[in-house]
Write a protein that holds these residues in place. Structure first.
Motif, PDB file in Angstrom:
ATOM      1  N   ASN A   6     122.771  72.893   3.667  1.00 31.64           N
ATOM      2  CA  ASN A   6     122.609  74.266   3.207  1.00 31.64           C
ATOM      3  C   ASN A   6     122.221  75.136   4.390  1.00 31.64           C
ATOM      4  OD1 ASN A   6     123.083  73.632   0.501  1.00 31.64           O
ATOM      5  ND2 ASN A   6     120.939  73.164   0.149  1.00 31.64           N
ATOM      6  N   LEU A   7     122.624  76.379   4.357  1.00 30.52           N
ATOM      7  CA  LEU A   7     122.295  77.322   5.418  1.00 30.52           C
ATOM      8  C   LEU A   7     120.795  77.391   5.659  1.00 30.52           C
ATOM      9  CD1 LEU A   7     123.208  79.512   7.399  1.00 30.52           C
ATOM     10  CD2 LEU A   7     123.225  81.113   5.504  1.00 30.52           C
ATOM     11  N   SER A   8     120.009  77.282   4.608  1.00 30.29           N
ATOM     12  CA  SER A   8     118.552  77.363   4.717  1.00 30.29           C
ATOM     13  C   SER A   8     117.939  76.205   5.498  1.00 30.29           C
ATOM     14  CB  SER A   8     117.917  77.433   3.326  1.00 30.29           C
ATOM     15  OG  SER A   8     118.251  76.279   2.586  1.00 30.29           O
ATOM     16  N   GLU A   9     118.718  75.140   5.728  1.00 28.33           N
ATOM     17  CA  GLU A   9     118.216  73.970   6.443  1.00 28.33           C
ATOM     18  C   GLU A   9     118.431  74.034   7.960  1.00 28.33           C
ATOM     19  OE1 GLU A   9     118.679  70.148   3.890  1.00 28.33           O
ATOM     20  OE2 GLU A   9     120.456  71.392   3.506  1.00 28.33           O
ATOM     21  N   LEU A  10     119.154  75.053   8.430  1.00 28.52           N
ATOM     22  CA  LEU A  10     119.353  75.185   9.876  1.00 28.52           C
ATOM     23  C   LEU A  10     118.036  75.478  10.575  1.00 28.52           C
ATOM     24  CD1 LEU A  10     122.583  77.377  10.271  1.00 28.52           C
ATOM     25  CD2 LEU A  10     122.351  74.922  10.625  1.00 28.52           C
ATOM     26  N   MET A  11     117.946  75.083  11.819  1.00 27.31           N
ATOM     27  CA  MET A  11     116.802  75.399  12.658  1.00 27.31           C
ATOM     28  C   MET A  11     117.165  76.625  13.496  1.00 27.31           C
ATOM     29  SD  MET A  11     114.751  73.030  11.731  1.00 27.31           S
ATOM     30  CE  MET A  11     113.429  73.108  12.916  1.00 27.31           C
ATOM     31  N   VAL A  12     116.150  77.376  13.911  1.00 25.63           N
ATOM     32  CA  VAL A  12     116.379  78.564  14.727  1.00 25.63           C
ATOM     33  C   VAL A  12     117.197  78.177  15.964  1.00 25.63           C
ATOM     34  CG1 VAL A  12     115.259  80.338  16.146  1.00 25.63           C
ATOM     35  CG2 VAL A  12     114.329  79.764  13.902  1.00 25.63           C
ATOM     36  N   GLY A  13     118.248  78.948  16.229  1.00 21.63           N
ATOM     37  CA  GLY A  13     119.118  78.710  17.374  1.00 21.63           C
ATOM     38  C   GLY A  13     120.349  77.878  17.061  1.00 21.63           C
ATOM     39  N   GLU A  14     120.362  77.198  15.916  1.00 22.37           N
ATOM     40  CA  GLU A  14     121.516  76.370  15.562  1.00 22.37           C
ATOM     41  C   GLU A  14     122.659  77.229  15.026  1.00 22.37           C
ATOM     42  OE1 GLU A  14     119.920  71.957  14.554  1.00 22.37           O
ATOM     43  OE2 GLU A  14     119.838  73.378  12.890  1.00 22.37           O
ATOM     44  N   GLN A  15     123.866  76.763  15.309  1.00 21.88           N
ATOM     45  CA  GLN A  15     125.070  77.430  14.843  1.00 21.88           C
ATOM     46  C   GLN A  15     125.790  76.547  13.844  1.00 21.88           C
ATOM     47  OE1 GLN A  15     127.467  78.602  18.177  1.00 21.88           O
ATOM     48  NE2 GLN A  15     125.877  79.921  19.006  1.00 21.88           N
ATOM     49  N   ALA A  16     126.518  77.195  12.934  1.00 23.27           N
ATOM     50  CA  ALA A  16     127.248  76.447  11.913  1.00 23.27           C
ATOM     51  C   ALA A  16     128.441  77.265  11.437  1.00 23.27           C
ATOM     52  CB  ALA A  16     126.330  76.128  10.733  1.00 23.27           C
ATOM     53  N   THR A  17     129.332  76.587  10.745  1.00 24.50           N
ATOM     54  CA  THR A  17     130.482  77.230  10.117  1.00 24.50           C
ATOM     55  C   THR A  17     130.283  77.182   8.614  1.00 24.50           C
ATOM     56  OG1 THR A  17     131.921  76.494  11.918  1.00 24.50           O
ATOM     57  CG2 THR A  17     132.996  77.145   9.853  1.00 24.50           C
ATOM     58  N   ILE A  18     130.478  78.300   7.954  1.00 23.97           N
ATOM     59  CA  ILE A  18     130.328  78.348   6.497  1.00 23.97           C
ATOM     60  C   ILE A  18     131.486  77.592   5.845  1.00 23.97           C
ATOM     61  CG2 ILE A  18     130.312  79.851   4.461  1.00 23.97           C
ATOM     62  CD1 ILE A  18     128.911  81.959   6.163  1.00 23.97           C
ATOM     63  N   LEU A  19     131.134  76.692   4.925  1.00 22.85           N
ATOM     64  CA  LEU A  19     132.134  75.931   4.175  1.00 22.85           C
ATOM     65  C   LEU A  19     132.364  76.517   2.787  1.00 22.85           C
ATOM     66  CD1 LEU A  19     130.957  72.298   5.015  1.00 22.85           C
ATOM     67  CD2 LEU A  19     132.800  73.605   6.095  1.00 22.85           C
ATOM     68  N   ALA A  20     131.272  76.942   2.127  1.00 22.33           N
ATOM     69  CA  ALA A  20     131.379  77.467   0.765  1.00 22.33           C
ATOM     70  C   ALA A  20     130.192  78.363   0.454  1.00 22.33           C
ATOM     71  CB  ALA A  20     131.425  76.324  -0.242  1.00 22.33           C
ATOM     72  N   VAL A  21     130.439  79.353  -0.400  1.00 24.85           N
ATOM     73  CA  VAL A  21     129.386  80.254  -0.870  1.00 24.85           C
ATOM     74  C   VAL A  21     129.351  80.122  -2.388  1.00 24.85           C
ATOM     75  CG1 VAL A  21     128.572  82.639  -0.953  1.00 24.85           C
ATOM     76  CG2 VAL A  21     129.825  81.830   1.056  1.00 24.85           C
TER      77      VAL A  21
END
Length: 83
Positions: A6-21
């Motif tokens: 989940n997006l809320s689980e990222l740490m500050v500075g980490e990047q990700a690609t959205i899979l689903a909303v």
């Protein structure tokens, strides 16, 4: 593909690609799509505040409630690929 979370689980500075909303409210979903929070978009967690996340999306910073970030599935970028 990197780790899925989940997006809320990222740490500050980490990047990700959205899979689903997974937001049930169509108006809210439309709003997200309008600010670039859509599948395939790249996001970076810029800052974590009480109850909110500050994200960088398409060069802009946006604040998002943590409970909504729980509904956005992302694939965290694999750091090993960048090395």
């Amino acid at each position: 593909m990197g780790e899925t979370l989940n997006l809320s689980e990222l740490m500050v500075g980490e990047q990700a690609t959205i899979l689903a909303v997974a937001v049930p409210d169509k108006k809210l979903l439309s709003r997200f799509l309008g600010i670039g929070l859509s599948p395939g978009s790249k996001v970076k967690l810029y800052e974590r505040l009480p109850g909110q996340l500050v994200l960088e999306v398409e060069g802009r910073k946006i604040a998002l409630d943590s409970f909504i970030a729980d509904k956005i599935l992302v694939s965290k970028e694999d750091r090993k690929k960048a090395d």
